[in-house]
Design a protein around this motif. Structure first.
Motif, PDB file in Angstrom:
ATOM      1  N   VAL A 175     -29.219 -15.622 -43.238  1.00 19.15           N
ATOM      2  CA  VAL A 175     -29.918 -14.827 -43.908  1.00 19.15           C
ATOM      3  C   VAL A 175     -30.745 -13.011 -42.768  1.00 19.15           C
ATOM      4  CG1 VAL A 175     -32.905 -15.796 -44.158  1.00 19.15           C
ATOM      5  CG2 VAL A 175     -31.431 -17.700 -43.732  1.00 19.15           C
ATOM      6  N   LYS A 176     -30.493 -12.451 -43.438  1.00 15.59           N
ATOM      7  CA  LYS A 176     -30.756 -11.323 -43.170  1.00 15.59           C
ATOM      8  C   LYS A 176     -32.152 -11.234 -43.301  1.00 15.59           C
ATOM      9  CE  LYS A 176     -29.799  -6.510 -43.934  1.00 15.59           C
ATOM     10  NZ  LYS A 176     -29.014  -5.653 -44.628  1.00 15.59           N
ATOM     11  N   GLN A 177     -32.986 -10.912 -42.396  1.00  9.82           N
ATOM     12  CA  GLN A 177     -34.768 -10.815 -41.957  1.00  9.82           C
ATOM     13  C   GLN A 177     -34.686  -8.737 -42.132  1.00  9.82           C
ATOM     14  OE1 GLN A 177     -36.476 -14.219 -39.886  1.00  9.82           O
ATOM     15  NE2 GLN A 177     -36.573 -14.211 -42.394  1.00  9.82           N
ATOM     16  N   VAL A 178     -35.745  -8.255 -42.539  1.00  8.36           N
ATOM     17  CA  VAL A 178     -36.202  -7.486 -41.977  1.00  8.36           C
ATOM     18  C   VAL A 178     -38.249  -7.549 -41.654  1.00  8.36           C
ATOM     19  CG1 VAL A 178     -36.354  -4.680 -42.891  1.00  8.36           C
ATOM     20  CG2 VAL A 178     -34.837  -5.900 -43.249  1.00  8.36           C
ATOM     21  N   ILE A 179     -38.363  -6.917 -40.949  1.00 16.06           N
ATOM     22  CA  ILE A 179     -39.990  -6.861 -40.959  1.00 16.06           C
ATOM     23  C   ILE A 179     -40.587  -5.952 -40.517  1.00 16.06           C
ATOM     24  CG2 ILE A 179     -41.778  -6.848 -39.412  1.00 16.06           C
ATOM     25  CD1 ILE A 179     -39.709  -8.881 -37.133  1.00 16.06           C
ATOM     26  N   LEU A 180     -41.625  -4.993 -42.467  1.00 14.56           N
ATOM     27  CA  LEU A 180     -41.783  -4.558 -42.588  1.00 14.56           C
ATOM     28  C   LEU A 180     -42.979  -4.258 -41.755  1.00 14.56           C
ATOM     29  CD1 LEU A 180     -42.231  -5.193 -46.864  1.00 14.56           C
ATOM     30  CD2 LEU A 180     -40.578  -4.110 -45.407  1.00 14.56           C
ATOM     31  N   ASP A 181     -43.279  -1.986 -41.982  1.00 18.03           N
ATOM     32  CA  ASP A 181     -44.301  -2.103 -41.279  1.00 18.03           C
ATOM     33  C   ASP A 181     -45.430  -2.217 -41.819  1.00 18.03           C
ATOM     34  OD1 ASP A 181     -45.833  -0.986 -38.852  1.00 18.03           O
ATOM     35  OD2 ASP A 181     -45.029   1.011 -38.931  1.00 18.03           O
ATOM     36  N   SER A 182     -46.057  -3.571 -40.842  1.00 25.13           N
ATOM     37  CA  SER A 182     -47.745  -3.750 -41.791  1.00 25.13           C
ATOM     38  C   SER A 182     -48.851  -2.410 -41.698  1.00 25.13           C
ATOM     39  CB  SER A 182     -48.752  -4.921 -41.357  1.00 25.13           C
ATOM     40  OG  SER A 182     -48.318  -5.343 -39.776  1.00 25.13           O
ATOM     41  N   SER A 183     -48.295  -1.464 -40.503  1.00 27.35           N
ATOM     42  CA  SER A 183     -49.519  -0.354 -39.853  1.00 27.35           C
ATOM     43  C   SER A 183     -48.628   0.442 -40.260  1.00 27.35           C
ATOM     44  CB  SER A 183     -49.591  -0.394 -38.415  1.00 27.35           C
ATOM     45  OG  SER A 183     -48.203   0.094 -38.048  1.00 27.35           O
ATOM     46  N   ASP A 184     -48.156   0.854 -41.640  1.00 23.73           N
ATOM     47  CA  ASP A 184     -47.363   2.223 -42.007  1.00 23.73           C
ATOM     48  C   ASP A 184     -47.202   1.950 -43.998  1.00 23.73           C
ATOM     49  OD1 ASP A 184     -46.398   4.243 -43.328  1.00 23.73           O
ATOM     50  OD2 ASP A 184     -46.117   5.423 -40.938  1.00 23.73           O
ATOM     51  N   ALA A 185     -48.552   1.442 -44.926  1.00 23.10           N
ATOM     52  CA  ALA A 185     -47.790   1.003 -45.818  1.00 23.10           C
ATOM     53  C   ALA A 185     -47.089   1.827 -46.270  1.00 23.10           C
ATOM     54  CB  ALA A 185     -49.512   1.198 -47.337  1.00 23.10           C
ATOM     55  N   ASP A 186     -47.167   3.701 -45.765  1.00 19.07           N
ATOM     56  CA  ASP A 186     -45.953   4.853 -46.843  1.00 19.07           C
ATOM     57  C   ASP A 186     -44.487   3.600 -46.468  1.00 19.07           C
ATOM     58  OD1 ASP A 186     -47.826   5.636 -48.674  1.00 19.07           O
ATOM     59  OD2 ASP A 186     -48.041   6.961 -47.192  1.00 19.07           O
ATOM     60  N   ALA A 187     -45.076   3.340 -44.870  1.00 17.48           N
ATOM     61  CA  ALA A 187     -43.437   3.212 -44.651  1.00 17.48           C
ATOM     62  C   ALA A 187     -42.913   1.784 -45.338  1.00 17.48           C
ATOM     63  CB  ALA A 187     -43.749   3.181 -42.947  1.00 17.48           C
ATOM     64  N   ALA A 188     -43.677   0.892 -45.148  1.00 18.36           N
ATOM     65  CA  ALA A 188     -43.622  -0.362 -45.617  1.00 18.36           C
ATOM     66  C   ALA A 188     -42.657  -0.734 -47.014  1.00 18.36           C
ATOM     67  CB  ALA A 188     -44.772  -1.198 -44.803  1.00 18.36           C
ATOM     68  N   ASN A 189     -43.674  -0.028 -47.784  1.00 11.04           N
ATOM     69  CA  ASN A 189     -43.354   0.003 -49.181  1.00 11.04           C
ATOM     70  C   ASN A 189     -41.507   0.846 -49.131  1.00 11.04           C
ATOM     71  OD1 ASN A 189     -45.126  -0.373 -49.995  1.00 11.04           O
ATOM     72  ND2 ASN A 189     -46.464   1.123 -50.441  1.00 11.04           N
ATOM     73  N   LYS A 190     -41.474   2.033 -48.562  1.00 10.75           N
ATOM     74  CA  LYS A 190     -39.965   2.990 -48.888  1.00 10.75           C
ATOM     75  C   LYS A 190     -38.901   2.045 -48.257  1.00 10.75           C
ATOM     76  CE  LYS A 190     -37.483   6.805 -46.780  1.00 10.75           C
ATOM     77  NZ  LYS A 190     -38.026   7.804 -45.939  1.00 10.75           N
ATOM     78  N   GLU A 191     -39.627   0.804 -47.289  1.00 11.21           N
ATOM     79  CA  GLU A 191     -38.350  -0.116 -46.602  1.00 11.21           C
ATOM     80  C   GLU A 191     -37.733  -1.195 -47.337  1.00 11.21           C
ATOM     81  OE1 GLU A 191     -35.901  -1.690 -44.420  1.00 11.21           O
ATOM     82  OE2 GLU A 191     -36.394   0.054 -44.558  1.00 11.21           O
ATOM     83  N   TYR A 192     -39.062  -1.452 -48.272  1.00 16.01           N
ATOM     84  CA  TYR A 192     -39.438  -2.538 -49.202  1.00 16.01           C
ATOM     85  C   TYR A 192     -38.269  -2.190 -50.534  1.00 16.01           C
ATOM     86  CZ  TYR A 192     -40.455  -6.050 -52.110  1.00 16.01           C
ATOM     87  OH  TYR A 192     -40.125  -7.425 -53.257  1.00 16.01           O
ATOM     88  N   SER A 193     -38.562  -1.142 -50.458  1.00 14.75           N
ATOM     89  CA  SER A 193     -37.662  -0.098 -52.394  1.00 14.75           C
ATOM     90  C   SER A 193     -35.663  -0.420 -51.306  1.00 14.75           C
ATOM     91  CB  SER A 193     -38.865   1.250 -52.354  1.00 14.75           C
ATOM     92  OG  SER A 193     -39.667   0.930 -52.393  1.00 14.75           O
ATOM     93  N   ARG A 194     -36.077   0.402 -50.559  1.00 15.88           N
ATOM     94  CA  ARG A 194     -34.809  -0.224 -49.967  1.00 15.88           C
ATOM     95  C   ARG A 194     -34.302  -1.192 -49.662  1.00 15.88           C
ATOM     96  NH1 ARG A 194     -30.927  -0.676 -46.447  1.00 15.88           N
ATOM     97  NH2 ARG A 194     -32.190  -1.817 -44.615  1.00 15.88           N
ATOM     98  N   LEU A 195     -34.561  -1.948 -49.897  1.00 19.60           N
ATOM     99  CA  LEU A 195     -34.425  -3.584 -49.732  1.00 19.60           C
ATOM    100  C   LEU A 195     -33.768  -3.893 -51.024  1.00 19.60           C
ATOM    101  CD1 LEU A 195     -36.244  -5.279 -47.310  1.00 19.60           C
ATOM    102  CD2 LEU A 195     -33.646  -4.704 -46.734  1.00 19.60           C
ATOM    103  N   GLN A 196     -35.252  -3.828 -52.089  1.00 24.12           N
ATOM    104  CA  GLN A 196     -34.852  -4.296 -53.277  1.00 24.12           C
ATOM    105  C   GLN A 196     -33.659  -3.693 -53.995  1.00 24.12           C
ATOM    106  OE1 GLN A 196     -38.658  -2.866 -54.189  1.00 24.12           O
ATOM    107  NE2 GLN A 196     -39.582  -5.459 -55.331  1.00 24.12           N
TER     108      GLN A 196
END
Length: 373
Positions: free
Chosen positions: A131-152
């Motif tokens: 299981v590969k896990q990445v914790i998204l930065d909940s304090s920075d919505a833009d950074a979290a969205n960018k990281e989530y898009s990369r993971l998608q």
């Protein structure tokens, strides 16, 4: 305990012909002790037969070599897990069977990297997964969205890859800012860890592993995917000797719509990879294409043969400058290796990517075994 939902459309089946034969004989009836004993005896006899063939058999026709190669690798998968799990879900290449919703428990850390942490997981069905896990930065919505898009993007790539030398994709989940990617568990560890435990590989083993790496890379390239971070840490080994390529966090799909019109000059201008395995064109930012993966294959073969990648005696910056300048020759394999092995590494480490062979061409090189025992 956590859960994730697995789509049957994302699963695939790899079944040994011998195993399938015994399933057909059993029909809907029980798998009796007699059947299991016959299966075990058949597997043992196949191992003895393969061992008696030897590394080369010039009288064997090419078509037989190609068809038996895949069968032999499929034979190496965990068929007893398949027997235990028969009839309850979708069978994956590792013997893992998934229902629509799977509960799992997090175990020890298998590895950490720039793109997340990989854990061992135990499912409610009693099977091990990675299981590969990445914790998204909940304090920075833009950074979290960018990281989530990369993971998608990584997930979308993994969903489409179905090959025995590519790690199997099982599913994903998003819970409380933690993205989890569920994959086939590969208990043998990475090639880098194998080298650490046993030292550099003998040439015969080196050639067998290289063949499977190339087959995985050739599959990626024909599907317009470039890995961009091939190295010993991202090449995994099943206990049966089957190689699996992992870590597609850096991987990209070439932008052209039809792969039949693509060739090795299709380039991406972004720097990704690990310094000692980077091709000159990556360092110089002149564009990354399929042939850049070939350079990394050459470095990985060198790593398997000597225990370290080329230029490991230099610090990272010095190695980057040396490779990028393209003025010095890359080191060759030690004299203890055959001329075929030396030439194979040399042509992979050709500075001009246009002159490097493709993965398909390298599979025909005299260093690569013509059959697998």
């Amino acid at each position: 305990m956590d859960t994730w939902t697995s789509s049957s459309s994302n699963s695939y089946t790899i079944t040994s012909p011998v195993y399938q034969k015994f399933l057909d004989e059993a029909g809907d009836g029980p798998l009796t002790d007699d059947l299991l004993q016959c299966l075990a005896e058949e597997l043992i006899s196949l191992d003895e037969r393969d061992a008696s063939i030897g590394p080369l058999n010039p009288n064997k026709e090419k078509s037989n070599q190609e068809s038996s190669r895949e069968d032999d690798r499929v034979m190496g998968l965990n068929m007893f897990s398949e027997i235990a799990s028969r009839g309850s879900g979708t069978v994956l290449g590792s013997g893992l069977v998934l229902d629509d919703t799977v509960t799992w428990r997090k175990g020890e850390v298998l590895g950490r990297g720039a793109y997340g942490t990989v854990y061992c997981g135990l499912t409610s069905q009693g099977q091990l997964i990675a299981v590969k896990q990445v914790i998204l930065d909940s304090s920075d919505a833009d950074a979290a969205n960018k990281e989530y898009s990369r993971l998608q993007g990584e997930v979308e790539l993994l969903k489409t890859l179905r090959h025995i030398n590519i790690v199997g994709f099982l599913g994903t989940s998003l819970q409380q800012h933690v993205v989890s990617i569920f994959m086939e568990y590969i208990p043998g560890g990475s090639i880098a860890s194998i080298i650490h435990r046993f030292g550099p590989l003998p040439e015969r083993v080196l050639a067998l592993y290289t063949q499977q790496i190339l087959e995985g890379v050739a599959y990626l390239h024909v599907n317009r995917v470039i890995h961009r971070d091939l190295k010993g840490n991202n090449v995994m080994l099943m206990p049966t000797g089957v190689i699996k390529l992992i870590d597609f966090g850096c991987a990209r799909r070439l932008s052209c719509m039809h792969h039949t019109t693509c060739n090795s000059v299709d380039l991406l201008k972004s720097v990704h990879g690990t310094p000692y395995w980077m091709a000159p064109e990556i360092i110089n930012e002149t564009g990354y294409g399929r042939k850049s993966d070939i350079w990394s294959v050459g470095c990985t073969v060198f790593e398997m043969a000597t225990g370290k990648p080329p230029l490991a005696h230099m610090d990272k910056m010095a190695a980057l400058f040396y490779i990028g300048a393209q003025r010095g020759l890359m080191p060759s394999l030690p004299d203890s290796f055959s001329e075929n092995a030396k030439e194979f590494v040399k042509i992979c480490l050709t500075s001009d990517q246009k002159l490097r062979p493709s993965a398909d061409q390298l599979l025909k090189h005299s260093f690569i075994p013509t059959n697998v025992t």
